[in-house]
Motif scaffolding. Sequence first.
Motif, PDB file in Angstrom:
ATOM      1  N   LYS A  73     -42.339  27.706 114.602  1.00  0.00           N
ATOM      2  CA  LYS A  73     -43.525  27.304 115.062  1.00  0.00           C
ATOM      3  C   LYS A  73     -43.659  27.160 116.655  1.00  0.00           C
ATOM      4  CE  LYS A  73     -46.485  23.051 114.199  1.00  0.00           C
ATOM      5  NZ  LYS A  73     -46.769  21.975 113.550  1.00  0.00           N
ATOM      6  N   THR A 109     -43.423  27.878 109.521  1.00  0.00           N
ATOM      7  CA  THR A 109     -44.867  28.123 108.928  1.00  0.00           C
ATOM      8  C   THR A 109     -44.799  29.523 108.367  1.00  0.00           C
ATOM      9  OG1 THR A 109     -46.069  29.031 110.799  1.00  0.00           O
ATOM     10  CG2 THR A 109     -45.950  26.546 110.498  1.00  0.00           C
ATOM     11  N   GLY A 111     -47.366  31.945 105.453  1.00  0.00           N
ATOM     12  CA  GLY A 111     -48.496  32.341 105.267  1.00  0.00           C
ATOM     13  C   GLY A 111     -49.549  31.816 106.176  1.00  0.00           C
ATOM     14  N   ASP A 112     -51.003  32.161 105.822  1.00  0.00           N
ATOM     15  CA  ASP A 112     -52.322  31.729 106.598  1.00  0.00           C
ATOM     16  C   ASP A 112     -52.492  30.170 106.329  1.00  0.00           C
ATOM     17  OD1 ASP A 112     -52.222  34.159 107.646  1.00  0.00           O
ATOM     18  OD2 ASP A 112     -53.634  34.987 106.204  1.00  0.00           O
ATOM     19  N   GLU A 113     -53.203  29.407 107.291  1.00  0.00           N
ATOM     20  CA  GLU A 113     -53.620  28.262 107.008  1.00  0.00           C
ATOM     21  C   GLU A 113     -52.487  27.206 106.719  1.00  0.00           C
ATOM     22  OE1 GLU A 113     -56.359  28.835 103.985  1.00  0.00           O
ATOM     23  OE2 GLU A 113     -57.285  30.565 104.989  1.00  0.00           O
ATOM     24  N   GLY A 114     -51.290  27.603 107.161  1.00  0.00           N
ATOM     25  CA  GLY A 114     -50.371  26.523 106.889  1.00  0.00           C
ATOM     26  C   GLY A 114     -50.209  26.088 105.660  1.00  0.00           C
ATOM     27  N   LEU A 115     -50.125  27.224 104.788  1.00  0.00           N
ATOM     28  CA  LEU A 115     -50.248  27.196 103.259  1.00  0.00           C
ATOM     29  C   LEU A 115     -48.778  26.366 103.068  1.00  0.00           C
ATOM     30  CD1 LEU A 115     -51.608  27.753 100.680  1.00  0.00           C
ATOM     31  CD2 LEU A 115     -50.501  29.904 100.569  1.00  0.00           C
ATOM     32  N   THR A 117     -44.985  24.795 104.787  1.00  0.00           N
ATOM     33  CA  THR A 117     -44.135  24.648 106.035  1.00  0.00           C
ATOM     34  C   THR A 117     -42.783  24.114 105.727  1.00  0.00           C
ATOM     35  OG1 THR A 117     -45.085  22.320 106.393  1.00  0.00           O
ATOM     36  CG2 THR A 117     -46.140  24.061 107.499  1.00  0.00           C
ATOM     37  N   TYR A 135     -46.243  21.329 101.204  1.00  0.00           N
ATOM     38  CA  TYR A 135     -47.179  22.055 100.663  1.00  0.00           C
ATOM     39  C   TYR A 135     -48.121  21.303 100.174  1.00  0.00           C
ATOM     40  CZ  TYR A 135     -44.131  21.577  96.906  1.00  0.00           C
ATOM     41  OH  TYR A 135     -43.161  21.189  95.968  1.00  0.00           O
ATOM     42  N   ARG A 145     -47.542  33.695  95.693  1.00  0.00           N
ATOM     43  CA  ARG A 145     -48.665  34.321  96.639  1.00  0.00           C
ATOM     44  C   ARG A 145     -47.657  34.772  97.839  1.00  0.00           C
ATOM     45  NH1 ARG A 145     -53.321  30.123  97.927  1.00  0.00           N
ATOM     46  NH2 ARG A 145     -53.721  31.820  99.480  1.00  0.00           N
ATOM     47  N   LEU A 146     -46.775  34.210  98.289  1.00  0.00           N
ATOM     48  CA  LEU A 146     -46.054  34.409  99.473  1.00  0.00           C
ATOM     49  C   LEU A 146     -44.828  35.021  99.502  1.00  0.00           C
ATOM     50  CD1 LEU A 146     -46.673  30.999 101.507  1.00  0.00           C
ATOM     51  CD2 LEU A 146     -48.244  33.059 101.657  1.00  0.00           C
TER      52      LEU A 146
END
Length: 342
Positions: A73, A109, A111-115, A117, A135, A145-146
């Motif tokens: 971050k 962090t 993935g996108d949008e802080g999926l 942390t 999460y 997904r990640l």
Amino acid sequence: MKTSDFYYDLPEELIAQDPLLDRSSSRLMHLDPETGEIEHRHFREIKDYLRPGDCLVINDTKVLPARLYGVKKETGAVIEVLLLTRKQDNIWETLVKPGKKCKIGTVLTFGDEGLLTGEVVDISDDGSRFIRFSYEGIFEEILDRLGEMPLPPYIHNKLQDRDRYNTVYAKNQGSAAAPTAGLHFTKELMAEIEEMGVKIAHVTLHVGLGTFRPVKVEDVTNHQMHSELYIVEEDQAKLINDTKAAGGRVICVGTTSCRTIESATDENGILHPGSAWTSIFIYPGYQFKILDALITNFHLPESTLIMLVSALAGKDKVMHAYEEAVKERYRFFSFGDAMIII
């Protein structure tokens, strides 16, 4: 007994880099543990070595897509995180690269949008990082997904189908590596084996990356084994015990199934249900308490796995079989060919 006693020379081109299109088309070596005689077959012919009343013990663990790529971050530096073991309160023991950038308090962090942390909350003596994840939703769905499948370091090709690093009967998520002896079975072959009158018992052992850690001591008896979580359900323990009592053979699919039932069996040869962590180390001289036979892949030189196999069939017979496998151009390791010791 020396670690170097379990060394063999393996040409790099024999390390399987990709799974076969048809799981059961892999080759199968039969090693007779009494005589040392060897037969060369194909895995789909494994039924020839089984008989009604036997029990196949399979490990139904499922490999998590446990390799994550996140960013630090504070700086945006890319960090690779490999999930090893789930602890408590969403804390996981992990391997992190580069580790020196992840001190206690580091926030990552993914993935996108802080999926997803994570915060490093502790560091073990061996350098593992303990990360607490935050999460919304279901952790396993976020991992799907990640995450990427954590293929062993000797596999350099990218896996096209992540299901190929799981068995067809995998159901309990939690492993960082596949119980690879089971990768050869298809659903059709499993059904044919059951139709023969062979029972199939499920146990669970979540495979850790300690499986791939080299033995760094020359005296085998000084090696400290990694620990892994196993589960034996009551009905499955009864199935295996009943098989043994009736004179059937207990045949483990893989070293992980073997370590599970040998850990949970008492000195009278009775398998007990339950869940526990095991760090059992099986090497020549070990007296098996319940296992009769083993289906396994071909393992790394000087590994704890080749030592386990040698405990069952004898070191000299196993090392000769491995020399024969190299000569016959068998495929080695996770996506490689199989051996049955029976």
